[in-house]
Design a protein around this motif. Structure first.
Motif, PDB file in Angstrom:
ATOM      1  N   CYS A   1      -2.283   5.965   4.544  1.00 28.15           N
ATOM      2  CA  CYS A   1      -1.832   7.294   4.155  1.00 28.15           C
ATOM      3  C   CYS A   1      -1.796   7.352   2.634  1.00 28.15           C
ATOM      4  CB  CYS A   1      -0.445   7.577   4.726  1.00 28.15           C
ATOM      5  SG  CYS A   1      -0.305   7.275   6.507  1.00 28.15           S
ATOM      6  N   ARG A   2      -1.377   8.458   2.111  1.00 34.11           N
ATOM      7  CA  ARG A   2      -1.116   8.625   0.682  1.00 34.11           C
ATOM      8  C   ARG A   2       0.256   9.253   0.551  1.00 34.11           C
ATOM      9  NH1 ARG A   2      -4.384   5.548  -2.194  1.00 34.11           N
ATOM     10  NH2 ARG A   2      -3.621   4.373  -0.405  1.00 34.11           N
ATOM     11  N   HIS A   3       1.028   8.781  -0.414  1.00 36.60           N
ATOM     12  CA  HIS A   3       2.343   9.384  -0.612  1.00 36.60           C
ATOM     13  C   HIS A   3       2.708   9.398  -2.086  1.00 36.60           C
ATOM     14  CE1 HIS A   3       4.167   5.197   0.693  1.00 36.60           C
ATOM     15  NE2 HIS A   3       3.652   5.125  -0.509  1.00 36.60           N
ATOM     16  N   VAL A   4       3.727  10.200  -2.414  1.00 39.77           N
ATOM     17  CA  VAL A   4       4.158  10.372  -3.796  1.00 39.77           C
ATOM     18  C   VAL A   4       5.630  10.733  -3.809  1.00 39.77           C
ATOM     19  CG1 VAL A   4       3.456  12.805  -3.796  1.00 39.77           C
ATOM     20  CG2 VAL A   4       3.697  11.600  -5.981  1.00 39.77           C
ATOM     21  N   ALA A   5       6.351  10.231  -4.815  1.00 41.54           N
ATOM     22  CA  ALA A   5       7.749  10.602  -5.033  1.00 41.54           C
ATOM     23  C   ALA A   5       7.923  10.985  -6.497  1.00 41.54           C
ATOM     24  CB  ALA A   5       8.688   9.461  -4.664  1.00 41.54           C
ATOM     25  N   TYR A   6       8.792  11.955  -6.732  1.00 37.36           N
ATOM     26  CA  TYR A   6       8.978  12.503  -8.076  1.00 37.36           C
ATOM     27  C   TYR A   6      10.454  12.677  -8.370  1.00 37.36           C
ATOM     28  CZ  TYR A   6       9.268  16.294 -11.593  1.00 37.36           C
ATOM     29  OH  TYR A   6       9.583  17.072 -12.684  1.00 37.36           O
ATOM     30  N   LEU A   7      10.868  12.295  -9.571  1.00 32.49           N
ATOM     31  CA  LEU A   7      12.193  12.597 -10.110  1.00 32.49           C
ATOM     32  C   LEU A   7      11.991  13.174 -11.499  1.00 32.49           C
ATOM     33  CD1 LEU A   7      14.152   9.281  -9.315  1.00 32.49           C
ATOM     34  CD2 LEU A   7      14.240  11.422  -8.002  1.00 32.49           C
ATOM     35  N   GLY A   8      12.574  14.335 -11.774  1.00 34.57           N
ATOM     36  CA  GLY A   8      12.393  14.936 -13.083  1.00 34.57           C
ATOM     37  C   GLY A   8      12.924  16.346 -13.124  1.00 34.57           C
TER      38      GLY A   8
ATOM     39  N   SER B   1      11.977  21.899  -7.163  1.00 35.53           N
ATOM     40  CA  SER B   1      12.911  20.790  -6.973  1.00 35.53           C
ATOM     41  C   SER B   1      12.692  19.749  -8.061  1.00 35.53           C
ATOM     42  CB  SER B   1      12.708  20.149  -5.597  1.00 35.53           C
ATOM     43  OG  SER B   1      13.580  19.041  -5.432  1.00 35.53           O
ATOM     44  N   GLY B   2      13.751  19.010  -8.353  1.00 35.59           N
ATOM     45  CA  GLY B   2      13.658  17.908  -9.301  1.00 35.59           C
ATOM     46  C   GLY B   2      13.591  16.553  -8.620  1.00 35.59           C
ATOM     47  N   ALA B   3      13.496  16.548  -7.278  1.00 32.11           N
ATOM     48  CA  ALA B   3      13.397  15.289  -6.534  1.00 32.11           C
ATOM     49  C   ALA B   3      12.619  15.571  -5.256  1.00 32.11           C
ATOM     50  CB  ALA B   3      14.779  14.737  -6.204  1.00 32.11           C
ATOM     51  N   VAL B   4      11.456  14.912  -5.116  1.00 29.12           N
ATOM     52  CA  VAL B   4      10.527  15.227  -4.032  1.00 29.12           C
ATOM     53  C   VAL B   4       9.914  13.945  -3.496  1.00 29.12           C
ATOM     54  CG1 VAL B   4       8.372  16.433  -3.437  1.00 29.12           C
ATOM     55  CG2 VAL B   4       9.940  17.436  -5.117  1.00 29.12           C
ATOM     56  N   LEU B   5       9.675  13.898  -2.184  1.00 30.77           N
ATOM     57  CA  LEU B   5       8.846  12.858  -1.570  1.00 30.77           C
ATOM     58  C   LEU B   5       7.907  13.548  -0.590  1.00 30.77           C
ATOM     59  CD1 LEU B   5       9.926   9.354  -0.273  1.00 30.77           C
ATOM     60  CD2 LEU B   5       8.209  10.705   0.915  1.00 30.77           C
ATOM     61  N   ALA B   6       6.612  13.265  -0.696  1.00 30.09           N
ATOM     62  CA  ALA B   6       5.622  13.909   0.164  1.00 30.09           C
ATOM     63  C   ALA B   6       4.568  12.895   0.578  1.00 30.09           C
ATOM     64  CB  ALA B   6       4.971  15.087  -0.554  1.00 30.09           C
ATOM     65  N   ALA B   7       3.890  13.190   1.703  1.00 36.09           N
ATOM     66  CA  ALA B   7       2.879  12.265   2.222  1.00 36.09           C
ATOM     67  C   ALA B   7       1.850  13.016   3.043  1.00 36.09           C
ATOM     68  CB  ALA B   7       3.539  11.183   3.081  1.00 36.09           C
ATOM     69  N   VAL B   8       0.624  12.490   3.073  1.00 40.33           N
ATOM     70  CA  VAL B   8      -0.410  12.930   4.003  1.00 40.33           C
ATOM     71  C   VAL B   8      -0.771  11.726   4.863  1.00 40.33           C
ATOM     72  CG1 VAL B   8      -1.326  14.823   2.635  1.00 40.33           C
ATOM     73  CG2 VAL B   8      -2.189  12.514   2.233  1.00 40.33           C
ATOM     74  N   ARG B   9      -1.010  11.976   6.156  1.00 37.30           N
ATOM     75  CA  ARG B   9      -1.168  10.889   7.128  1.00 37.30           C
ATOM     76  C   ARG B   9      -2.630  10.664   7.470  1.00 37.30           C
ATOM     77  NH1 ARG B   9       0.281  10.588  13.281  1.00 37.30           N
ATOM     78  NH2 ARG B   9       0.758   8.366  13.528  1.00 37.30           N
ATOM     79  N   ASP B  10      -3.023   9.404   7.476  1.00 43.71           N
ATOM     80  CA  ASP B  10      -4.382   9.008   7.802  1.00 43.71           C
ATOM     81  C   ASP B  10      -4.743   9.426   9.222  1.00 43.71           C
ATOM     82  OD1 ASP B  10      -6.855   7.786   7.668  1.00 43.71           O
ATOM     83  OD2 ASP B  10      -6.088   5.779   8.052  1.00 43.71           O
ATOM     84  N   ALA B  11      -6.029   9.699   9.438  1.00 40.25           N
ATOM     85  CA  ALA B  11      -6.506  10.002  10.783  1.00 40.25           C
ATOM     86  C   ALA B  11      -6.277   8.783  11.671  1.00 40.25           C
ATOM     87  CB  ALA B  11      -7.985  10.363  10.740  1.00 40.25           C
ATOM     88  N   THR B  12      -5.599   8.986  12.803  1.00 35.47           N
ATOM     89  CA  THR B  12      -5.208   7.889  13.681  1.00 35.47           C
ATOM     90  C   THR B  12      -5.524   8.248  15.128  1.00 35.47           C
ATOM     91  OG1 THR B  12      -2.982   8.790  13.906  1.00 35.47           O
ATOM     92  CG2 THR B  12      -3.331   7.192  12.141  1.00 35.47           C
ATOM     93  N   LEU B  13      -5.245   7.303  16.012  1.00 32.89           N
ATOM     94  CA  LEU B  13      -5.388   7.589  17.433  1.00 32.89           C
ATOM     95  C   LEU B  13      -4.425   8.706  17.831  1.00 32.89           C
ATOM     96  CD1 LEU B  13      -5.563   3.946  18.836  1.00 32.89           C
ATOM     97  CD2 LEU B  13      -7.468   5.527  18.499  1.00 32.89           C
TER      98      LEU B  13
ATOM     99  N   GLY C   1      13.745   9.189 -19.500  1.00 28.75           N
ATOM    100  CA  GLY C   1      14.722  10.231 -19.734  1.00 28.75           C
ATOM    101  C   GLY C   1      14.296  11.599 -19.244  1.00 28.75           C
ATOM    102  N   ARG C   2      13.026  11.728 -18.791  1.00 31.91           N
ATOM    103  CA  ARG C   2      12.546  13.040 -18.345  1.00 31.91           C
ATOM    104  C   ARG C   2      12.051  13.013 -16.908  1.00 31.91           C
ATOM    105  NH1 ARG C   2       7.861  16.186 -18.181  1.00 31.91           N
ATOM    106  NH2 ARG C   2       8.301  18.428 -18.435  1.00 31.91           N
ATOM    107  N   ARG C   3      11.051  12.187 -16.603  1.00 31.08           N
ATOM    108  CA  ARG C   3      10.501  12.179 -15.251  1.00 31.08           C
ATOM    109  C   ARG C   3       9.920  10.824 -14.916  1.00 31.08           C
ATOM    110  NH1 ARG C   3       4.299  14.354 -14.872  1.00 31.08           N
ATOM    111  NH2 ARG C   3       3.582  13.537 -16.872  1.00 31.08           N
ATOM    112  N   THR C   4       9.874  10.536 -13.625  1.00 31.51           N
ATOM    113  CA  THR C   4       9.219   9.354 -13.081  1.00 31.51           C
ATOM    114  C   THR C   4       8.475   9.772 -11.815  1.00 31.51           C
ATOM    115  OG1 THR C   4      10.887   7.815 -13.943  1.00 31.51           O
ATOM    116  CG2 THR C   4       9.529   7.044 -12.110  1.00 31.51           C
ATOM    117  N   VAL C   5       7.230   9.343 -11.701  1.00 27.57           N
ATOM    118  CA  VAL C   5       6.421   9.601 -10.518  1.00 27.57           C
ATOM    119  C   VAL C   5       5.939   8.261  -9.980  1.00 27.57           C
ATOM    120  CG1 VAL C   5       4.437  10.818  -9.544  1.00 27.57           C
ATOM    121  CG2 VAL C   5       5.612  11.753 -11.560  1.00 27.57           C
TER     122      VAL C   5
END
Length: 267
Positions: free
Chosen positions: A2-9, A81-93, A209-213
């Protein structure tokens, strides 16, 4: 995978993180640049975000591809939002869990995602099921390896482990039971991000002090993206990022071969 990402900022529209960048998660659903396993992430997607003073995040998840969801396009345009977690899921059975299998999984203030796979699932982790209370097994959001790995980590969090320790110990526990597992885990409570690099790519971008991804791969060509070495635990806030190497799990000891008892001397 899959692919995922998290953000704080600073609060941003979801689309500014997930859709607008040239290689955002939206594009990674059909054209990831660094994915090592699988090529199309079209079997579901999800986003979780924190709003205002509410410590419990909201989630939007669907079983289909992110590019086909017109409602998400509207949501991503206006929700900030200033805090996010998102993902896309690989093609699976195919399975019956539908959007329940899409990350982020959640409990209380936590959002969680698993980028990877556990070989031999479910048999390879049957022994670990005995380490969980029955009510936690029955409460699994989905019947897949990611939901079970989340249950193991959540059990440690509820037992008082710090987030980094909970993820690290879970990775080592699963890797010992199912060698060859790919266990890139991502966890946030809206104030911190904890992640593991174990079998696939992980990157981070920070402006102290500003953002982290933290993401499976960079969503743009900013030269300040840093790749996380494999077998590493990452712990981040809006101000700093700490990397800690993870050791390979110790193999189960092999008992010595039985030896025949000494023969009695003949008389």
């Amino acid at each position: 995978m899959c692919r995922h990402v998290a953000y704080l900022g600073p609060p941003e529209p979801l689309g500014a993180l997930l859709v607008t960048p040239p290689h955002a998660l939206y594009r990674q659903s059909w054209a990831p640049r660094r994915q090592r396993h699988g090529t199309v992430n079209a079997d579901g997607f999800g986003v979780g975000w924190y709003a205002g003073e509410d410590p419990v995040p909201a989630r939007y998840r669907r079983a289909g591809p992110i590019w086909a969801d017109l409602s998400f396009a509207d949501l991503a345009r206006v929700v900030r939002s200033g805090a996010v977690l998102a993902a896309v899921r690989d093609a699976t059975l195919s399975g019956a869990d539908a959007e329940a299998a899409a990350a982020p999984l959640a409990a209380g203030r936590w959002l969680f995602s698993h980028n990877g796979a556990v070989p031999g699932w479910p048999g390879s982790l049957a022994g670990l099921a005995r380490t969980l209370p029955a009510e936690e097994l029955l409460a699994l959001e989905a019947r897949n390896d990611s939901a079970f790995v989340w249950a193991l980590a959540l059990n440690r969090l509820r037992g008082g482990d710090e987030p980094g320790q909970a993820l690290a110990d879970t990775v080592l526990q699963v890797a010992a039971a199912a060698p060859g597992s790919r266990l890139n885990l991502l966890l946030t409570d809206g104030d911190t991000i904890v992640a593991t690099a174990w079998g696939d790519t992980l990157w981070y971008l920070t402006e102290p002090g500003r953002r982290t991804v933290v993401a499976s791969e960079p969503y743009d060509d900013d030269p300040h993206w840093h790749e996380v070495p494999d077998r590493t635990l990452l712990a981040a806030s809006r101000t700093d990022v700490l990397l800690t190497p993870l050791k390979e799990p110790e193999p189960d000891p092999v008992p010595p071969a039985p030896t025949a008892p000494p023969k009695e001397p003949r008389t």
